[in-house]
Design a protein around this motif. Sequence first.
Motif, PDB file in Angstrom:
ATOM      1  N   LYS A  54       0.755  -1.335  -0.040  1.00  0.00           N
ATOM      2  CA  LYS A  54      -0.306   0.093   0.194  1.00  0.00           C
ATOM      3  C   LYS A  54       0.878   1.264   0.103  1.00  0.00           C
ATOM      4  O   LYS A  54       0.551   2.073  -0.697  1.00  0.00           O
ATOM      5  N   ASP A  96      -8.993   3.821   4.742  1.00  0.00           N
ATOM      6  CA  ASP A  96      -8.036   4.947   4.290  1.00  0.00           C
ATOM      7  C   ASP A  96      -7.993   6.265   5.246  1.00  0.00           C
ATOM      8  O   ASP A  96      -6.918   6.815   5.154  1.00  0.00           O
ATOM      9  N   ASN A  97      -8.923   6.414   5.996  1.00  0.00           N
ATOM     10  CA  ASN A  97      -9.176   7.530   6.662  1.00  0.00           C
ATOM     11  C   ASN A  97      -9.928   7.727   8.204  1.00  0.00           C
ATOM     12  O   ASN A  97     -10.077   8.650   8.670  1.00  0.00           O
ATOM     13  N   VAL A 105      -4.356   7.347   3.266  1.00  0.00           N
ATOM     14  CA  VAL A 105      -5.127   7.253   1.987  1.00  0.00           C
ATOM     15  C   VAL A 105      -4.258   6.527   1.054  1.00  0.00           C
ATOM     16  O   VAL A 105      -3.476   7.155   0.647  1.00  0.00           O
ATOM     17  N   GLY A 106      -4.544   5.384   0.678  1.00  0.00           N
ATOM     18  CA  GLY A 106      -3.733   4.823  -0.518  1.00  0.00           C
ATOM     19  C   GLY A 106      -3.855   5.494  -1.698  1.00  0.00           C
ATOM     20  O   GLY A 106      -5.047   6.075  -2.091  1.00  0.00           O
ATOM     21  N   LYS A 137      -7.397   2.193  -4.297  1.00  0.00           N
ATOM     22  CA  LYS A 137      -8.275   1.593  -3.446  1.00  0.00           C
ATOM     23  C   LYS A 137      -7.945   0.194  -3.082  1.00  0.00           C
ATOM     24  O   LYS A 137      -7.743  -0.579  -4.106  1.00  0.00           O
TER      25      LYS A 137
END
Length: 331
Positions: free
Chosen positions: A32, A58-59, A177-178, A181
């Motif tokens: 990632k 992600d967040n 956040v990658g 996705k």
Amino acid sequence: MLPWMQNHLSGLEYGSVLDLFGGTGSVSFMFKQMGKRVVYNDHLQFNHLIGKALIENDNVHFPEAEINNLFTGVPETDFIRNNFKGIYYTEDENCELEVVAGNIRKLRAGSYKQALAYYALFQACLVKRPFNLFHRANLSIRLAKVDRNFGNKTTWERPFEELMTRYIKEINSAVFVGKEKCRSTCFDALDAPVNVDLVYIDPPYLFNTRGNETSDYLRCYHFLEGLARFSEWESLIDRETINFRMAPEQKNRWIDKESIYESYDLLFEKFRDSIIAISYKKGGIPSVEFLRKQLKRHGRRVSTKTCHYKYALNHQNGNASKNREVLFIAE
């Protein structure tokens, strides 16, 4: 070994990765960070939740102000206290686990917030265990008043709330956040999705010369799997075992010395259109040479890299020359 592995994998052309035996999620996390579209996979539900919190998420962060809420209230069940008395944790700790596990179940099912809380609970449970395992009923090792030359008695005795606070802060700091996705799945390896550029395989290690108790991850981590599948836990217990392990729901072909050869053959065929990277150890079953020949039989161009490593508790584990990680890259 992650920087070493990343160095050898970064020169390949791929945008998506399937981490087939995801485990702790450390390799998926590396991918990632490299900006890949990662599919973390593990057939155990508790590991799937770790992948959801660490890789797919992600967040979302777990509010540190709400940590105390996880330890507030009275137990809604006495399942852990009745079934695991004197096996893994003290009576007070079992009661505390009933409370926190119950409060985590009240969080929105399937949410990243719940997955983050489970991550912290699993890590806290692990570090309070001798050997970080649940394969034996050995609370006595932790409680015995003896001179010690291994383990971490100080950590074993830290309260669950203190440890969970530590691990919630840890995973909160790891959320990012990658570039692509990512997601977490929960399949047997041969049922996992195939539409990826590269599949990374780090299977259970089968020893050639001794038993494979620690290769059976359900046997070693059944208590965490029970926490993740609490509503089913009672029906999954094998009450013929002294430490109330879970009975396997089906034969695990990845820890069977008879079926393991066919399993690899099926796996290589399944991912015939993907680059295959295998992390392996010298001296196991199948042998390094068997895997190399099998990959070539499937039409692959195979290269191997090796790296020496140390174990956490016993650095050389008897024979330092055999402690070499082998990275297969099959294109």
